[in-house]
Design an enzyme around this catalytic site. Structure first.
Site, PDB file in Angstrom:
ATOM      1  N   GLU A  27       0.967  -1.278   0.084  1.00 21.38           N
ATOM      2  CA  GLU A  27      -0.077   0.029  -0.058  1.00 21.38           C
ATOM      3  C   GLU A  27       0.876   1.437   0.067  1.00 21.38           C
ATOM      4  OE1 GLU A  27      -3.631   1.815   2.679  1.00 21.38           O
ATOM      5  OE2 GLU A  27      -2.615   0.165   3.590  1.00 21.38           O
ATOM      6  N   LYS A  47      -8.881   3.117  -2.658  1.00 17.00           N
ATOM      7  CA  LYS A  47      -9.596   2.608  -1.335  1.00 17.00           C
ATOM      8  C   LYS A  47     -10.969   3.172  -1.105  1.00 17.00           C
ATOM      9  CE  LYS A  47      -7.280   1.550   2.930  1.00 17.00           C
ATOM     10  NZ  LYS A  47      -6.076   1.870   3.944  1.00 17.00           N
ATOM     11  N   CYS A  76      -5.858  -3.095   1.775  1.00 14.07           N
ATOM     12  CA  CYS A  76      -5.995  -3.179   3.494  1.00 14.07           C
ATOM     13  C   CYS A  76      -7.153  -3.205   3.849  1.00 14.07           C
ATOM     14  CB  CYS A  76      -4.854  -1.987   3.633  1.00 14.07           C
ATOM     15  SG  CYS A  76      -4.230  -2.332   5.424  1.00 14.07           S
TER      16      CYS A  76
END
Length: 541
Positions: A43, A111, A147
């Protein structure tokens, strides 16, 4: 459409903000896997994670974009790249991942689920993207949740509903004790729900208080473990995937053995210390070696992190320093092979006392005079640091920092503290474990009663309960946020629990001024546990 993919997982150590260095590291990693179809990076790898308010600087975001565009040019041939970066889309700034292939940025995914708890505050700097669909690569539909996107089920459900076949997850997941088990259970849940295999890639580095432990792994759709990468080490794994019976499966890969208990904590502290010192370009460290357990453990961690030639230990004796402490400190320094100097503090302490004598006349000696010893030591260590450039390490443990058993501008002086989030009872366990790897801490340091040696025959338990009792109470108050009544119900004295609670609250101002240190527990001071300094509340009144 292909029936075989080679995907490289780059479990690497970026330096936050060092965009060109991270770009060079990415290029080097890609060059090591020329036969791969695709290489996945963690990430926000191009800038490092977590970038915090750096991403609010337009020039920073622009530099990240330029670096990734430059890397994309390399993909005219060789492996394609999945690279994390901050990306501005109109007025919105996203935590993004880009597919680099055919010499350009081919597509982006953002994200969706931004964490805003514990050590995370991504909603402060990023905006969430739409629920991401899969990325088409060589005819294979790759889901790339980022994540936190897999810590809830919504993103994974969206990806499977829109045709994803493999889930590749870039992570910046910080270490805390036993977190590897938590992650594995989480991925098992997502794989069970989606019926898809998942590659979980985590960065490995120290970033201020946070440590990222790597420990990347792959689960196949049947929940079998196909790959386990090491903890606290950089590594690149080539994973081979085959389409079988309409689904994808990774062929068995390496199975690294993960450290546990004291070894896990030790390695986390060492990695955090090493990266803090080296990434901030200090030539080494200096610390006061008192003959006590805390400074001995920190000295050993420093040697493991940096090598003996970068560690300087200084004994700073005064009238109350025992012969045993002098002998033990010297023996510890000799076992570690570090430079060891003795700087007596009698003259400067007495100089302070003489200067303050007229003002203090008629008062009884007490904690003020004790703290002058500690503050004198702090001044001397800082002077050594200023003269030679080495960073001062402070050595207070979490038990002491919890109840304020530390002196501002004295033993709290320093730039970093590797055991800041380690309770005293655990410090002893770490010392014993480290000696099993090679004897470096004299046995008497481990077995003798702890003392600050600021007055005649002083022991820590003159003013504190035994550390096993103190730590059990703190476990309830700090780690579990338990009411006083619940802790008392476990058999602890009510007056003692209330006293410890009071000491915990009134020491907040000290902790705000303490050096950063490695996060080990679920509730470290600073990033996790954020209490007000001015605080009139006391539970159980």
């Amino acid at each position: 459409m292909t029936d075989r993919l080679i995907i490289a997982l780059a479990q690497l150590n970026p330096t936050l903000g060092a965009i060109n260095a991270n770009l060079a590291k990415a290029r080097e990693a890609r060059a090591q896997v020329p036969g791969a179809d695709l290489i996945l990076f963690p990430e926000l790898f191009i800038c490092g994670y977590p970038p915090e308010d750096l991403v609010l600087r337009p020039s920073f975001v622009a530099a990240c974009k330029a670096a990734v565009e430059d890397l994309a040019k390399d993909t005219v041939s060789g492996p394609a790249v999945l690279m994390g970066l901050p990306w501005r889309d109109g007025e919105k700034l996203h935590n993004a991942v880009a597919l680099l292939a055919n010499g350009r940025i081919e597509t982006l995914r953002y994200k969706f689920d931004l964490p805003n708890y514990g050590v995370f505050d991504e909603k402060r700097v990023f905006q969430p993207g739409p629920a991401p669909g899969p990325i088409s690569f060589k005819g294979v539909r790759l889901g790339v949740p980022i994540c936190e996107d897999i810590w809830t089920d919504e993103t994974s459900e969206t990806l499977v509903e829109t045709g994803a076949e493999i889930l590749l997850v870039p992570n910046g997941s910080p270490f805390e004790r036993n977190k590897d088990d938590v992650r594995l259970n989480l991925v098992v849940a997502r794989v069970t729900e989606t019926g898809l295999p998942m590659a979980y890639l985590n960065q490995v580095c120290g970033q201020d208080e946070l440590v990222f432990d790597g420990a990347s792994f792959v689960l196949n759709a049947d929940r079998s473990l196909a790959l386990q990468m090491p903890m606290f080490e950089e590594a690149i794994a080539l994973t081979e995937w085959r389409r079988e019976d309409g689904g994808w499966r990774m062929l068995p890969g390496e199975m690294a053995k993960l450290p546990e208990k004291e070894e896990e904590t030790w390695k986390a502290c060492v990695l955090g210390l090493r990266d803090y010192v080296l990434k901030n370009r200090f030539p080494g460290v200096v610390l006061g070696l008192s003959g006590g357990i805390d400074s001995a453990v920190v000295a050993a961690m420093a040697v493991d992190a940096l090598g003996k030639d970068k560690v300087h230990c200084v004994m700073l004796p005064y009238a109350y320093t025992s012969r045993d402490s002098l002998v033990d400190a010297e023996a510890c320094a000799e076992a570690l092979g570090v430079r060891y100097d003795v700087v007596p503090i009698k003259e400067p302490v007495e100089g302070f006392l003489s200067a303050l004598g007229p003002m203090f006349e008629g008062t009884a000696p007490g904690i003020t005079e004790e703290n002058l010893q500690s503050r004198t030591r702090g001044v001397i260590l800082m002077a050594i640091s200023n003269k030679f450039g080495a960073m001062v390490l402070t050595t207070g443990n979490k038990s002491e920092m919890s109840v304020g058993y530390a002196t501002l501008y004295g033993d709290m002086n320093g730039g970093y503290n590797p055991i800041k989030d380690v309770y005293k009872t655990e410090v002893y366990q770490l010392a014993s474990w480290r000696n099993t790897q090679g004897f470096v801490i004299p046995e008497r340091i481990i077995t003798k009663a702890p003392t600050a040696e600021l007055r005649e025959n002083q022991k820590d338990q003159d003013s504190l309960p035994p550390y096993d009792v103190l730590d059990a109470i703190l476990e309830g108050l700090v780690e579990n946020e338990q009411p006083v009544a619940e802790i008392v119900a476990k058999g602890f004295d009510e007056a003692l629990v209330k006293r410890i609670q009071h000491m915990l609250y009134v020491a907040e101002y000290k902790r705000r001024q303490a050096a950063p240190g490695v996060k080990i527990t679920r509730r470290n001071f600073g990033r996790d546990r954020r209490y007000p300094i001015t605080n009139g509340f006391r539970d159980g009144r």
